[in-house]
Enzyme design. Structure first.
Site, PDB file in Angstrom:
ATOM      1  N   ARG A  72      -8.718  -0.017   4.549  1.00 38.32           N
ATOM      2  CA  ARG A  72      -7.757   0.932   3.979  1.00 38.32           C
ATOM      3  C   ARG A  72      -6.460   0.231   3.586  1.00 38.32           C
ATOM      4  NH1 ARG A  72      -6.991   6.482   7.036  1.00 38.32           N
ATOM      5  NH2 ARG A  72      -5.576   6.599   5.278  1.00 38.32           N
ATOM      6  N   ARG A  75       1.963  14.541  13.227  1.00 37.82           N
ATOM      7  CA  ARG A  75       2.455  14.308  11.871  1.00 37.82           C
ATOM      8  C   ARG A  75       2.592  15.585  11.029  1.00 37.82           C
ATOM      9  NH1 ARG A  75      -0.301   9.019   9.481  1.00 37.82           N
ATOM     10  NH2 ARG A  75       1.638   8.800   8.359  1.00 37.82           N
ATOM     11  N   PRO A  76       3.521  16.456  11.419  1.00 36.05           N
ATOM     12  CA  PRO A  76       3.730  17.680  10.632  1.00 36.05           C
ATOM     13  C   PRO A  76       4.301  17.383   9.241  1.00 36.05           C
ATOM     14  CG  PRO A  76       5.307  17.540  12.455  1.00 36.05           C
ATOM     15  CD  PRO A  76       4.426  16.326  12.549  1.00 36.05           C
ATOM     16  N   VAL A  77       4.283  18.388   8.373  1.00 32.16           N
ATOM     17  CA  VAL A  77       4.836  18.207   7.020  1.00 32.16           C
ATOM     18  C   VAL A  77       5.950  19.225   6.756  1.00 32.16           C
ATOM     19  CG1 VAL A  77       2.873  17.078   5.917  1.00 32.16           C
ATOM     20  CG2 VAL A  77       2.914  19.571   6.068  1.00 32.16           C
ATOM     21  N   LYS A 127       0.836  -1.220   0.000  1.00 33.45           N
ATOM     22  CA  LYS A 127       0.000   0.000   0.000  1.00 33.45           C
ATOM     23  C   LYS A 127       0.864   1.260   0.000  1.00 33.45           C
ATOM     24  CE  LYS A 127      -1.598   1.643   4.055  1.00 33.45           C
ATOM     25  NZ  LYS A 127      -1.473   3.041   4.459  1.00 33.45           N
ATOM     26  N   ASN A 128       1.817   1.318   0.942  1.00 33.73           N
ATOM     27  CA  ASN A 128       2.543   2.577   1.119  1.00 33.73           C
ATOM     28  C   ASN A 128       3.499   2.876  -0.025  1.00 33.73           C
ATOM     29  OD1 ASN A 128       1.119   3.152   3.368  1.00 33.73           O
ATOM     30  ND2 ASN A 128       2.704   2.515   4.826  1.00 33.73           N
ATOM     31  N   ASP A 182       4.784   0.175  11.875  1.00 31.40           N
ATOM     32  CA  ASP A 182       3.518  -0.357  11.345  1.00 31.40           C
ATOM     33  C   ASP A 182       3.274  -1.809  11.770  1.00 31.40           C
ATOM     34  OD1 ASP A 182       3.048   2.053  10.174  1.00 31.40           O
ATOM     35  OD2 ASP A 182       3.568   1.440   8.144  1.00 31.40           O
ATOM     36  N   CYS A 213      -3.439  13.251  12.869  1.00 34.43           N
ATOM     37  CA  CYS A 213      -4.298  12.080  12.742  1.00 34.43           C
ATOM     38  C   CYS A 213      -4.186  11.261  14.014  1.00 34.43           C
ATOM     39  CB  CYS A 213      -3.952  11.271  11.507  1.00 34.43           C
ATOM     40  SG  CYS A 213      -2.426  10.379  11.664  1.00 34.43           S
TER      41      CYS A 213
HETATM   42  C1  EPZ Z   1       4.853   6.590   6.377  1.00 33.56           C
HETATM   43  O1  EPZ Z   1       4.270   7.712   7.006  1.00 33.56           O
HETATM   44  C2  EPZ Z   1       3.780   5.526   6.283  1.00 33.56           C
HETATM   45  N1  EPZ Z   1       2.665   6.033   5.502  1.00 33.56           N
HETATM   46  C3  EPZ Z   1       3.311   5.128   7.669  1.00 33.56           C
HETATM   47  O2  EPZ Z   1       2.375   4.069   7.550  1.00 33.56           O
HETATM   48  C4  EPZ Z   1       4.521   4.644   8.473  1.00 33.56           C
HETATM   49  O3  EPZ Z   1       4.103   4.375   9.789  1.00 33.56           O
HETATM   50  C5  EPZ Z   1       5.610   5.710   8.481  1.00 33.56           C
HETATM   51  O4  EPZ Z   1       5.949   6.085   7.125  1.00 33.56           O
HETATM   52  C6  EPZ Z   1       6.887   5.279   9.169  1.00 33.56           C
HETATM   53  O5  EPZ Z   1       7.385   4.116   8.560  1.00 33.56           O
HETATM   54  C7  EPZ Z   1       2.712   6.034   4.185  1.00 33.56           C
HETATM   55  O6  EPZ Z   1       3.706   5.662   3.571  1.00 33.56           O
HETATM   56  C8  EPZ Z   1       1.493   6.458   3.463  1.00 33.56           C
HETATM   57  P1  EPZ Z   1       7.427   9.665   8.351  1.00 33.56           P
HETATM   58  P2  EPZ Z   1       4.988   9.120   6.977  1.00 33.56           P
HETATM   59  O7  EPZ Z   1       7.463  10.935   7.571  1.00 33.56           O
HETATM   60  O8  EPZ Z   1       5.690   9.284   5.687  1.00 33.56           O
HETATM   61  C9  EPZ Z   1       7.750  13.095  11.701  1.00 33.56           C
HETATM   62  C10 EPZ Z   1       0.310   2.971   7.864  1.00 33.56           C
HETATM   63  O9  EPZ Z   1      -0.297   2.486   8.838  1.00 33.56           O
HETATM   64  N2  EPZ Z   1       7.710  14.088  10.602  1.00 33.56           N
HETATM   65  O10 EPZ Z   1       8.546   8.699   8.172  1.00 33.56           O
HETATM   66  O11 EPZ Z   1       4.002  10.147   7.362  1.00 33.56           O
HETATM   67  C11 EPZ Z   1       6.441  12.320  11.845  1.00 33.56           C
HETATM   68  O12 EPZ Z   1       5.483  13.057  12.566  1.00 33.56           O
HETATM   69  C12 EPZ Z   1       1.015   4.306   7.958  1.00 33.56           C
HETATM   70  O13 EPZ Z   1       0.356   2.420   6.753  1.00 33.56           O
HETATM   71  C13 EPZ Z   1       7.929  15.427  10.894  1.00 33.56           C
HETATM   72  O14 EPZ Z   1       8.127  15.823  12.053  1.00 33.56           O
HETATM   73  O15 EPZ Z   1       6.039   8.917   8.156  1.00 33.56           O
HETATM   74  C14 EPZ Z   1       6.919  11.063  12.525  1.00 33.56           C
HETATM   75  O16 EPZ Z   1       7.036  11.289  13.894  1.00 33.56           O
HETATM   76  C15 EPZ Z   1       0.829   4.986   9.272  1.00 33.56           C
HETATM   77  N3  EPZ Z   1       7.901  16.327   9.860  1.00 33.56           N
HETATM   78  C16 EPZ Z   1       8.319  10.852  11.918  1.00 33.56           C
HETATM   79  O17 EPZ Z   1       8.687  12.105  11.370  1.00 33.56           O
HETATM   80  C17 EPZ Z   1       7.695  15.942   8.579  1.00 33.56           C
HETATM   81  O18 EPZ Z   1       7.670  16.809   7.675  1.00 33.56           O
HETATM   82  C18 EPZ Z   1       8.393   9.811  10.804  1.00 33.56           C
HETATM   83  O19 EPZ Z   1       7.328  10.038   9.889  1.00 33.56           O
HETATM   84  C19 EPZ Z   1       7.485  14.573   8.293  1.00 33.56           C
HETATM   85  C20 EPZ Z   1       7.505  13.670   9.327  1.00 33.56           C
END
Ligand code: EPZ
Length: 429
Positions: A402, A125-127, A22-23, A310, A120
């Site tokens: 999902r 989860r900031p961007v 999925k991801n 995950d 969420c």
């Molecule tokens: C991806 O989320 C996956 N989602 C998540 O799967 C997975 O848990 C996660 O990676 C970690 O492996 C998808 O691929 C669609 P990150 P993502 O950016 O990309 C922080 C599932 O159940 N962060 O690696 O959002 C963030 O808050 C889902 O399938 C910032 O602070 O994860 C987290 O604490 C849930 N600023 C950490 O980094 C940012 O701009 C890692 O998040 C981006 C992230």
């Protein structure tokens, strides 16, 4: 809304085919926006999330056609032209991965308006890392009323992006944008998850020049245009790990096929430490547990190749019946223990303190009504229910839909007593 009813106590026997990830699929679909030629993705999972992203892509100008191809389900994405560079709140709020259209839209059209995703159930989860990456590539970013307004009228240009910590989404987003930028880009501190490699392979098949994906340093030489391609989505390591734990929990022996054991090494090692027999094959693994009780082991989630966040909820479910005390540490998301009170409804003995949960193994779980607020938490309840005495009713099945394709079908085929109750459930959202 549907419910899933599970009567626990039957060991699992047979074979479970694992679908495409999925991801990975979600980011590969976004890559379809980068070219005016068709991108064909094979080994596609058919999930609520991929359907949902397909709808957003159509809105942006893509033709999205799902069909049954020679190698399973496939999706053909064709975006001759971006007809709208606007991704509204309702599309991004419901699924965060929608935010990853921002980079491709800027790369292809020079501008975009995309809603901020918001927090969420598993955390804020900031961007910020997504946005700073795009800025490093020359995009002007303004935030107004919950939207990102991005401009790069003369196109994006290569740059150096240093991530302070590993982010899957931001690394993918930077790749998706930099492939069409002028000049060279270097990503330092990039995420190393297998999905990075899958995305890079697909982009390279489309004519991009990406090297180093799967390591912390990724180099991208921008190209003027990308072409169409056919790419097979990598097998879903989280689905594989989840079924491995279902077998470990229920007992029995199941061969997981169309999969890659090398992508979940951290989990398989922990399962072996706990007393599960794992036989690795070229196309997956056979997971076996005889009647013996498992031993409690500790885990700490970490970026790849560490233990995946995950799979944390599912592992915790498994530990509820192990002999001894297990400590489960969550280091990626700040609020990813929502399954704890629901596992407690089944009789689990768990105490949470900050990012750490202590799981004291009990002799028996008992079926109950439960619900969860995210995908992986929901499936952890299904796994626990497979070993619980009596019937468990899992509410809010839309979370499962999902990310798990034909879950009840795959488990039933191995002898589990699982059925979906259409339109059942009370007191849901
Ligand atoms: C991806 O989320 C996956 N989602 C998540 O799967 C997975 O848990 C996660 O990676 C970690 O492996 C998808 O691929 C669609 P990150 P993502 O950016 O990309 C922080 C599932 O159940 N962060 O690696 O959002 C963030 O808050 C889902 O399938 C910032 O602070 O994860 C987290 O604490 C849930 N600023 C950490 O980094 C940012 O701009 C890692 O998040 C981006 C992230």
């Amino acid at each position: 809304m549907d419910q899933i009813a599970i009567i626990g106590g039957t060991p699992l026997q047979g074979e479970i085919p694992i679908g495409g990830a999925k991801n990975s699929a979600l980011k590969l679909m976004a890559a379809g926006l980068l070219t005016d030629e068709p991108l064909i993705l094979t080994n596609m999972p058919r999930l609520a999330d991929t359907r949902f992203l397909g709808e957003l892509l159509r809105r942006l100008g893509a033709e999205v056609v799902e069909s049954a191809g020679p190698a399973g389900a496939q999706t053909r994405l064709h975006t001759p032209e971006i007809t709208s560079a606007y991704a509204p709140y309702d599309k991004v709020r419901q699924m965060r991965a929608s935010f990853n259209v921002l980079g491709p839209l800027i790369a292809r059209t020079g501008h975009a308006k995309v809603s901020l995703p918001g927090g969420c159930a598993i955390g804020a989860r900031p961007v910020d890392l997504h946005l700073s990456s795009l800025q490093a590539l020359g995009a002007h970013i303004d935030l107004h009323e919950g939207y990102v307004y991005a401009q790069a009228p003369r196109g994006l240009k290569g740059g150096r992006i240093e991530f302070p910590f590993s982010s899957v989404g931001a690394t993918e987003h930077a790749m998706l944008a930099a492939v069409l930028a002028r000049g060279d880009t270097e990503l330092i501190g990039a995420a190393c998850e297998p999905e990075m490699v899958d995305l890079a392979d697909c982009l390279n098949a489309m004519g991009a020049k990406v090297t180093g994906a799967g390591t912390p340093t990724i180099q991208i030489s921008g190209v003027a245009r990308l072409t169409g391609a056919t790419h097979a989505v990598i097998p879903d390591r989280i689905e594989m790990g989840t079924y491995a734990m279902a077998v470990a929990m229920a007992g029995g022996a199941v061969r997981l096929t169309n999969a890659r054991a090398d992508l979940i090494g951290a989990l398989l090692t922990k399962l072996e430490e706990a007393g599960v027999a794992v036989e690795r094959h070229g196309d997956g693994a056979t997971i076996r547990r005889d009647g013996r009780r498992l031993t409690a082991v500790e885990i700490s989630t970490d970026p790849y190749p560490g233990f995946p966040t995950d799979l944390q909820a599912q592992f915790m479910a498994l530990m509820t019946l192990a002999d001894g005390v297990s400590v489960v540490r969550e280091t990626i998301f700040e609020n990813r223990f929502m399954h704890v009170p629901e596992l407690a409804r089944l009789g689990a003995d768990i105490t949470v303190s900050g990012g750490e949960a202590q799981v004291r193994g009990v002799d028996q779980l008992e079926g109950a009504q439960v619900m969860a607020t995210d995908l992986r938490a929901s499936v952890s309840l299904v796994i626990a229910a497979l070993a619980a005495r009596g019937e468990t009713l899992v509410n809010r099945v839309y979370h499962l839909d999902r990310g798990f394709e034909r879950l009840e079908e795959k488990l039933s085929a191995c002898g589990a007593q699982v059925r979906r109750i259409k339109g059942g459930g009370e007191g849901e959202e």
